[in-house]
Design a protein around this motif. Structure first.
Motif, short mmCIF file in Angstrom:
data_model
loop_
_atom_site.label_atom_id
_atom_site.label_comp_id
_atom_site.label_asym_id
_atom_site.label_seq_id
_atom_site.Cartn_x
_atom_site.Cartn_y
_atom_site.Cartn_z
N GLN A 1 0.77 -1.59 0.01
CA GLN A 1 -0.30 0.52 0.03
C GLN A 1 0.80 0.99 0.13
OE1 GLN A 1 -2.00 -0.94 4.29
NE2 GLN A 1 -3.31 -1.35 2.91
N GLN B 1 3.42 4.49 -1.85
CA GLN B 1 3.49 4.72 -2.96
C GLN B 1 3.08 4.06 -4.40
OE1 GLN B 1 7.46 6.01 -1.89
NE2 GLN B 1 6.55 7.22 -0.73
N LYS B 2 3.10 4.72 -5.13
CA LYS B 2 3.25 3.97 -6.24
C LYS B 2 3.27 2.97 -6.95
CE LYS B 2 2.11 5.12 -11.60
NZ LYS B 2 0.75 5.46 -12.51
N GLU B 3 4.88 3.40 -6.56
CA GLU B 3 6.28 2.48 -6.99
C GLU B 3 6.11 0.69 -6.77
OE1 GLU B 3 10.27 3.17 -5.40
OE2 GLU B 3 9.69 5.54 -4.38
N TRP B 4 5.31 1.07 -4.62
CA TRP B 4 5.42 -0.43 -4.10
C TRP B 4 3.53 -0.93 -4.49
CZ3 TRP B 4 9.23 -2.26 -2.10
CH2 TRP B 4 10.19 -1.52 -1.19
N ARG B 5 2.86 0.34 -4.41
CA ARG B 5 1.69 -0.57 -5.38
C ARG B 5 1.63 -1.31 -6.34
NH1 ARG B 5 -0.22 4.19 -4.80
NH2 ARG B 5 -1.49 4.30 -7.05
N GLU B 6 2.42 -0.78 -7.04
CA GLU B 6 2.63 -0.99 -8.75
C GLU B 6 2.80 -3.03 -8.00
OE1 GLU B 6 4.73 1.58 -10.63
OE2 GLU B 6 2.98 1.96 -11.83
N SER C 1 -8.65 4.93 -15.68
CA SER C 1 -7.50 4.36 -15.38
C SER C 1 -6.48 4.66 -16.95
CB SER C 1 -7.70 3.43 -14.99
OG SER C 1 -6.41 2.46 -14.98
N THR D 1 -7.18 4.38 1.42
CA THR D 1 -6.59 3.55 -0.01
C THR D 1 -7.49 3.24 -0.90
OG1 THR D 1 -6.17 1.93 1.65
CG2 THR D 1 -4.41 3.17 0.37
N GLY E 1 2.70 8.04 1.01
CA GLY E 1 2.20 8.27 -0.11
C GLY E 1 0.68 7.50 -0.22
N THR E 2 0.09 7.54 0.75
CA THR E 2 -1.87 7.15 1.00
C THR E 2 -2.41 8.71 0.55
OG1 THR E 2 -1.34 7.35 3.64
CG2 THR E 2 -1.05 4.92 2.27
#
Length: 475
Positions: free
Chosen positions: A40, A42-47, A122, A355, A383-384
């Protein structure tokens, strides 16, 4: 070579996944995953939630789960979707909580994909859910309950048992024993560690305080969420009452983003206490979460885990489901009706870090109005959306729109169910011996490094901060 590999929660708070590879059990060895959580923030982790594990899912023999929070359990349906079919071991309360948390997560994934496809918000066409409600329900057939203290033998060279972590209902640390050539190596994975003390420092705590003391291990894998912060030691109830009272007096609504499990139950009991004592007015309270009613029912099944304070509150007021003026809004229609409310009220809704979930709709409507109050009672990962709102952002993006933030925003830090640095050190001092190695996970870099320094100075232990995909040899 036998080893541990950190496949999540290394350099970041979420996505807990720790692989244990043991040589000598068949042609490819034995592979056990401790926790299987969603990334959960930041985007780099969510990806990373959309990427396959470095280890094929069908080569993992078992999952051992510390507790039900989605950053520890929420990737299980995806793991099964990728080909995992082994057993998933957890304590009985964790199994029950996952049976509501995981399908709800699948439902939200489907809702988000549907919304993005409808609004074309999206870049993916079509937008797909990470997994569906049905897929989450199906994975529950793999769960196997294991009681605290029961030794479970997976293969001749590996056994484990759960000991209490006191974080949320059913939460456990995992003691793993590796045996080969007449020697034993003991590993301890803490999961999330609960507060060492409770009644005065953390009023409203639902379950027993303090993780199991007197541990011993050769290798320790420990969380570091609050490694660079200390919880306030004052009672949150006076400030909580003042914030809510002021917002209601100016005709506003109070929106509380809250985790559906544990945090919501704790907050409801404190609200009830403040109303009964006359410290805040009696106004409608809406618990807008499909999981709320099920979560309360599960909590009432496990009264042996409750603190004396929780037991006395239930004896005095009965089940929250029957409290006058408290509404549990299960259906979408009930949720939408809350948006029509013009009178002062309190809305408690998930998710806790904003989120996803129904809280987004309430915040879209209430954030632009300065009469309202958004009250955070939980950790907000960088990042949330919750982190942005809490830290003074002028607006926040929801459903493809920038929503202005004019409402009052406040945060109560005393509600955390994570031990902070002094509490962690207090617990670590009870160890029978120092581990040969300690690896810190489940923390931001600054938090983990500061906790490492504190442990090295106070204990003289060999402490390192785990890195993503790092392999650590186990003798």
């Amino acid at each position: 070579m036998s080893y541990i590999q950190f496949l999540g929660a290394a350099g970041v708070v979420t996505g807990s996944k720790h692989l244990i590879h043991v040589d000598g059990n068949g042609p490819r060895g034995l592979q056990v995953l401790v926790d299987c959580g969603l990334f959960q923030g930041q985007k780099e982790w969510r990806e990373r939630n959309w990427q396959d594990l470095p280890v094929p899912a069908n080569t993992i023999d078992a999952v051992v789960l510390t507790h039900a929070h989605l950053d520890h359990s929420g990737w299980i349906p995806r793991l099964v979707k990728e080909g995992f079919h082994g057993p998933i071991y957890a304590t009985p309360p964790t199994v029950d909580l996952c049976s509501i948390l995981l399908p709800d997560s699948g439902h939200l994934q489907e809702e988000d994909a549907e919304f993005y496809n409808k609004t074309h918000a999206s870049k993916h066409h079509p937008a797909l859910p990470l997994y569906t409600l049905e897929e989450a329900q199906q994975c529950m057939t793999l769960f196997r309950p294991v009681n605290f203290g029961e030794v479970k033998q997976l293969q001749s060279g590996l056994s484990f048992r759960f000991v209490r972590a006191a974080h949320i209902l059913g939460s456990a640390m995992v003691e793993i024993t590796l045996a080969s050539n007449g020697k034993e190596e003991k590993l301890l994975f803490t999961g999330d560690i609960g507060r060492v003390r409770n009644s005065e420092v953390a009023p409203g705590k639902v379950i027993h305080s303090g993780p199991t003391e007197g541990e011993e291990c050769d290798l320790l894998v420990m969380e570091s969420t609050y490694g660079n912060r200390q919880h306030p030691h004052d009672d949150p109830r006076p400030e909580m009452a003042a914030l809510i009272r002021t917002a209601l007096q100016r005709g506003g609504c109070v929106v509380v983003p809250s985790f559906a499990v544990e945090r919501t139950q704790k907050f409801l009991f404190l609200l009830k206490e403040l109303m009964e004592s006359g410290k805040i007015p009696r106004v409608p309270v809406h618990v807008d979460s499909p999981m709320a009613i099920k979560a309360v029912q599960i909590f009432l099944k496990y009264t042996e885990e409750f603190t004396p304070q929780t037991k006395s509150l239930i004896e005095e007021f009965g089940s929250p489901l029957k409290w006058p003026g408290f509404h549990f809004d299960v259906t979408q229609q009930e949720s939408k009706k809350i948006n029509d409310l013009t009178e002062p009220s309190i809305i408690v809704s998930s998710s806790g870090m904003v989120t996803g979930g129904r809280v987004l709709h309430h915040l879209m409507q209430r954030l632009p109005d300065q009469k309202n109050l958004v009250l955070f009672i939980g950790f907000q990962a960088p990042g949330t959306r919750g982190f942005s709102i809490k830290n003074g952002a002028p607006s926040v993006k929801m459903f493809g729109q920038q929503v202005p933030i004019r409402a009052q925003v406040a945060s109560l830090e005393q509600f955390s169910d994570h031990a902070d640095t002094p509490e962690l050190l207090e617990w670590l001092h009870t160890f029978k011996r120092a581990p040969k190695e300690t690896f810190l996970v489940h923390g931001e870099p600054a938090s983990a490094s500061q906790l490492r320094d504190a442990m090295t100075q106070a204990l003289g232990w060999n402490v390192q901060v785990a890195t993503y995909k790092q392999k650590v040899a186990v003798e």
